[in-house]
Design a protein around this motif. Structure first.
Motif, mmCIF file in Angstrom:
data_model
loop_
_atom_site.group_PDB
_atom_site.id
_atom_site.type_symbol
_atom_site.label_atom_id
_atom_site.label_comp_id
_atom_site.label_asym_id
_atom_site.label_seq_id
_atom_site.Cartn_x
_atom_site.Cartn_y
_atom_site.Cartn_z
ATOM 1 N N ARG A 74 1.933 8.402 2.977
ATOM 2 C CA ARG A 74 1.249 9.583 3.503
ATOM 3 C C ARG A 74 2.183 10.295 4.478
ATOM 4 O O ARG A 74 2.004 10.232 5.706
ATOM 5 C CB ARG A 74 -0.057 9.181 4.198
ATOM 6 C CG ARG A 74 -1.058 8.499 3.268
ATOM 7 C CD ARG A 74 -2.331 8.118 4.006
ATOM 8 N NE ARG A 74 -3.305 7.514 3.107
ATOM 9 C CZ ARG A 74 -3.329 6.234 2.776
ATOM 10 N NH1 ARG A 74 -2.414 5.398 3.302
ATOM 11 N NH2 ARG A 74 -4.240 5.766 1.946
ATOM 12 N N PRO A 75 3.207 10.987 3.942
ATOM 13 C CA PRO A 75 4.213 11.603 4.821
ATOM 14 C C PRO A 75 3.659 12.693 5.722
ATOM 15 O O PRO A 75 4.093 12.842 6.860
ATOM 16 C CB PRO A 75 5.250 12.154 3.835
ATOM 17 C CG PRO A 75 4.523 12.297 2.538
ATOM 18 C CD PRO A 75 3.513 11.195 2.517
ATOM 19 N N LYS A 76 2.688 13.478 5.242
ATOM 20 C CA LYS A 76 2.130 14.547 6.069
ATOM 21 C C LYS A 76 1.396 13.973 7.280
ATOM 22 O O LYS A 76 1.492 14.513 8.394
ATOM 23 C CB LYS A 76 1.180 15.425 5.236
ATOM 24 C CG LYS A 76 1.883 16.375 4.284
ATOM 25 C CD LYS A 76 0.877 17.192 3.495
ATOM 26 C CE LYS A 76 1.556 18.303 2.728
ATOM 27 N NZ LYS A 76 1.978 19.413 3.576
ATOM 28 N N LEU A 77 0.657 12.894 7.068
ATOM 29 C CA LEU A 77 -0.032 12.235 8.181
ATOM 30 C C LEU A 77 0.978 11.634 9.153
ATOM 31 O O LEU A 77 0.806 11.706 10.373
ATOM 32 C CB LEU A 77 -0.972 11.153 7.639
ATOM 33 C CG LEU A 77 -1.695 10.294 8.682
ATOM 34 C CD1 LEU A 77 -2.519 11.161 9.630
ATOM 35 C CD2 LEU A 77 -2.578 9.253 7.992
ATOM 36 N N TYR A 78 2.045 11.059 8.615
ATOM 37 C CA TYR A 78 3.072 10.459 9.468
ATOM 38 C C TYR A 78 3.738 11.527 10.333
ATOM 39 O O TYR A 78 3.990 11.322 11.520
ATOM 40 C CB TYR A 78 4.106 9.741 8.607
ATOM 41 C CG TYR A 78 5.166 9.042 9.417
ATOM 42 C CD1 TYR A 78 4.844 7.945 10.227
ATOM 43 C CD2 TYR A 78 6.483 9.481 9.386
ATOM 44 C CE1 TYR A 78 5.812 7.306 10.972
ATOM 45 C CE2 TYR A 78 7.457 8.846 10.133
ATOM 46 C CZ TYR A 78 7.123 7.759 10.922
ATOM 47 O OH TYR A 78 8.079 7.137 11.679
#
Length: 763
Positions: A74-78
């Motif tokens: 979940r790169p956007k959340l990270y």
């Protein structure tokens, strides 16, 4: 440990780190929502038809949506968590958190009862009339998953359909077209099909003049008590339907306002109209000839109203590209007491003149840079018949900034005038087009001057007369029965003159010549249909020269045919371009292209003229090679030569590109390009140039790379960085150069990396 194993371990470590990092940012008591799972009839042996698709539909209707995942991460959340809480409403931290990042979706946002009701309602609409849905959540290590269990029961089918039994005008039309009904005995109960059936009947009625009828005036009563999981459907017209919806209407007066502006409404209406056939035209400035509207408006006085003619009229007026706003207003006479409608057409013209400027730039690995500027002037309604005059002038240059010919430039200048008439102009009769698109008759004249420093200057004058029409929203035809092109070698250097004298193919390619013939292009393009997962584009073109005209000219003593002492070119040229766009998901598209070309010169010609040859290489072609520098075949031009237009009679090109949305309007792509051009006959001075089908695949150039695109809808700016992995001009067995790739080597980068800067997508 091998390099591959190390990379896998690194990727796994990053994944675990990212997952753990997202959890640690949650507040006490918060759990991360990871999505929904759908289970259908888990406690019974009964399976539903196309269960996988049904699960996907149900899952798509659950709310909320979990955080977006890429390869399980979940790169956007990270990024959202990593950016932290910004102190200001601007800056990089604020941009990362609000534009790039995505806040966590928490389990507290899940509404099980609401989702249960939504899923059950959908199942009922699909014929599972006894469906029941229960939802629950499972939490583990601060991650929550929702599980919805659907017990569908038996899916209901249609047993019998009955239509209105009365003899009213509406019932008569409904019954006359009932064989077209979408409701068929034996088919599944479907609320979507019920809605489509009402719209179908409404459309039938609109075509018969029932202007004020609407789909909501129809009711479908369903009896599900007949047993055997079947239903009877009874279609009726509601008793509350107003009288205006139950009778057909005809057209009374047709008023046209070609110069309508809201702030001049009262003045325009007081203008004395010009009566032309069935039209009353309020055009006190006499801006348009009355005949224009006869071809655009598909109604006459006394005609029965038709939705088809209504839409055709609107589409034609819009596609005329003359009016900014188009509005058709139907008003009843005497407050619905009779069955007549007045039609008022309000048209607000676009500006008569418009000017546009475009600039493009190129950069090549052999130290050449260049640019082209195009200025276009568009004049509308030239002769008061909605004609358009398009005049464009452009100039471009290319210069070498380093190397043996640094500072030496080549340039091109061109001008074109094109006059378009919104109708077919033919010698004997005027075909009447009844499609939504306006046919055009085009007359064009173009001039181009091409200067290759240290080689030659070439001039070209071209005139065409032809037609352009669209068969449908997807299909377009362009036919130019008359095309005359005069090409003249204005000047040449001694070295180029000597090269031509020693090479018959080169001599024929660049000699003065008349190209008199015809051309036809067919285009199929369904990309405007965004509902399709797979879109196609096809362009097929055929050009002929000297075929008919050549019959009227006698051969000279040397066997040639000439007009005004200039060679008359004879050839047939074919080209096909097929593109496929597959939407893998919402932000990922796989684009592919196959481009084939073949030219056959005969009789008076030994090769295609320079202006009709095929070329390979460049920002919209095989991006790992400089423009027009590939081929023909396995021949290689001197990389330091300024003149690198390596044309051919045969072309083969394949492109594949994976396009992904990165963030906002920024897109990325990885691509592979392959292709080459060949001569139909071997050129002794360019060994390996002849096309042989058995060797064609082995002689393809291959390149790959990656790119960034700024896609703001109204324009696209593209940067593609490419490098070759197969060079056809190397000896057999040595053409694959993928093992030579060395991004850290300055010499390799200078020789192989090409940065392509372009406007728009390559295909």
């Amino acid at each position: 440990m091998t390099r591959t194993t190390s990379r896998l371990c690194l990727l796994l470590g990053v994944g675990l780190l990212t997952a753990c990092s997202n959890i640690k940012y949650l507040k006490p008591g918060q759990n991360l929502y990871t999505g929904a799972e759908i289970r259908i009839n888990p406690d019974s042996s009964g399976r539903v038809k196309d269960e996988k698709s049904l699960k996907a539909e149900l899952k798509g209707k659950t709310r909320p949506k979990p955080n977006k995942k890429i390869l399980g991460l979940r790169p956007k959340l990270y990024i959202y968590n990593l950016a932290g809480e910004p102190k200001k409403k601007k800056g990089i931290r604020h941009w990362l958190r609000t534009k790039v990042g995505e806040p966590p979706v928490l389990s507290s946002e899940v509404r099980l009862k609401l989702n249960n009701d939504v899923l059950r309602s959908y199942l009922i609409s699909q014929g599972y009339l006894q469906a029941a849905v229960t939802g629950d959540t499972v939490t583990r290590k601060r991650k929550t998953k929702a599980i919805y269990t659907a017990n569908t029961g038996q899916r209901y089918t249609i047993n019998k359909v009955t239509f209105p039994p009365d003899s009213s005008p509406v019932a008569a039309i409904v019954n006359a077209n009932k064989e077209k009904s979408l409701l068929k005995p034996g088919s599944y109960y479907s609320l979507d099909v019920f809605k489509q059936e009402r719209e179908r009947i409404d459309n039938d009625l609109k075509e018969r003049g029932f202007f004020y009828f609407g789909p909501d005036y129809l009711i479908l009563k369903v009896d599900s008590t007949i047993g055997k999981h079947q239903v009877n459907v009874n279609l009726r017209v509601k008793e509350t339907t107003p009288d205006a919806g139950l009778k057909p209407y005809t057209i009374n007066d047709i008023r046209i306002y070609p110069n309508y502006y809201l702030n001049r409404d009262s003045i325009i209406r007081r203008t004395q109209p010009l009566e032309y056939k069935d039209f009353k035209i309020y055009d006190r400035r006499n801006t348009f000839k009355p005949r224009v509207f006869e071809r655009m408006i598909f109604f006459s006085k006394g005609d029965t109203y038709s939705r088809k003619n209504h839409n055709l009229s609107l589409n034609r007026l819009v596609n005329l590209n003359t009016f900014k706003f188009v509005k058709a207003e139907f008003t009843p006479l005497d407050s619905f007491k009779n069955n007549q409608l007045d039609l008022s057409v309000y048209l607000t013209p676009l500006k008569r003149n418009s000017l546009s400027l475009s600039v493009t730039g190129t950069s090549k690995s052999n130290n050449f840079v260049g640019s082209e500027v195009t200025l276009t002037q568009l004049t509308r309604n030239v002769f008061r018949g909605a004609e358009q005059l398009n005049i464009s002038v452009s100039g471009g240059f290319e210069t070498q900034v380093k190397g043996t010919q640094a500072g030496v430039s080549s340039y091109s200048l061109s001008a074109e005038g094109k006059l378009s008439f919104p109708r077919f102009i033919t010698p004997f009769f005027e075909p009447r087009s009844t499609s939504a698109f306006v046919p055009k008759t085009n007359v064009s004249l173009a001039f181009q001057l091409l200067n290759r420093a240290n080689y030659f200057s070439l001039g070209s004058v071209k005139g065409e007369f032809g037609y352009n029409w669209k068969e449908s929203a997807f299909k377009e035809h362009v036919l130019n029965p008359i095309s005359v092109n005069f090409v003249k070698l204005i000047s040449q250097t001694d070295s180029f003159r000597l090269a031509r004298q020693n090479n018959p193919v080169l001599f024929s390619t660049y000699e003065n010549q008349f190209i008199i013939g015809s051309n036809y292009t067919y285009t199929y393009n369904n990309q405007i249909d965004q509902t399709r997962r797979n879109n196609l584009f096809f362009m097929g073109n055929v050009q002929t020269a000297g075929n008919v005209v050549g019959l009227f000219f006698k051969e000279k003593e040397d066997g040639s045919k000439r007009l005004f002492n200039t060679s008359l070119t004879q050839f047939v040229r074919f080209e096909a371009d097929l593109r496929d766009y597959l939407k893998i998901n919402r932000g990922l598209i796989w684009a592919n292209r196959l481009n084939l070309g073949y030219g056959y010169a005969y009789g008076n010609s030994s090769s295609l003229p320079f202006v009709r040859q095929f070329f390979a290489g460049g920002s919209n072609d095989i991006r790992a090679f400089a423009a027009r520098s590939l081929g023909p075949g396995t021949y290689r031009v001197n990389p330091n030569a300024l003149f690198a237009d390596q044309g051919g009679d045969v072309k083969m090109m394949l492109n594949t590109e994976l396009r992904a949305k990165l963030v906002s309007i920024l897109y990325g792509a990885i691509f592979v390009d392959a292709g080459n051009v060949w001569l139909r006959r071997e050129d002794p001075l360019r060994p390996g140039s002849q096309f042989r089908l058995s060797k064609a695949l082995d002689e393809l150039a291959l390149g790959t790379g990656a790119g960034l695109r700024v896609d703001a809808s109204i324009f696209v700016i593209r940067l593609d960085l490419a490098f070759p992995i197969r060079k056809p001009y190397l000896p057999e067995g040595q053409r694959w150069v993928i093992n030579d790739v060395a991004f850290g080597d300055k010499g390799w980068r200078k020789e192989n990396l090409i940065l392509n800067i372009g406007i728009g997508y390559p295909f």
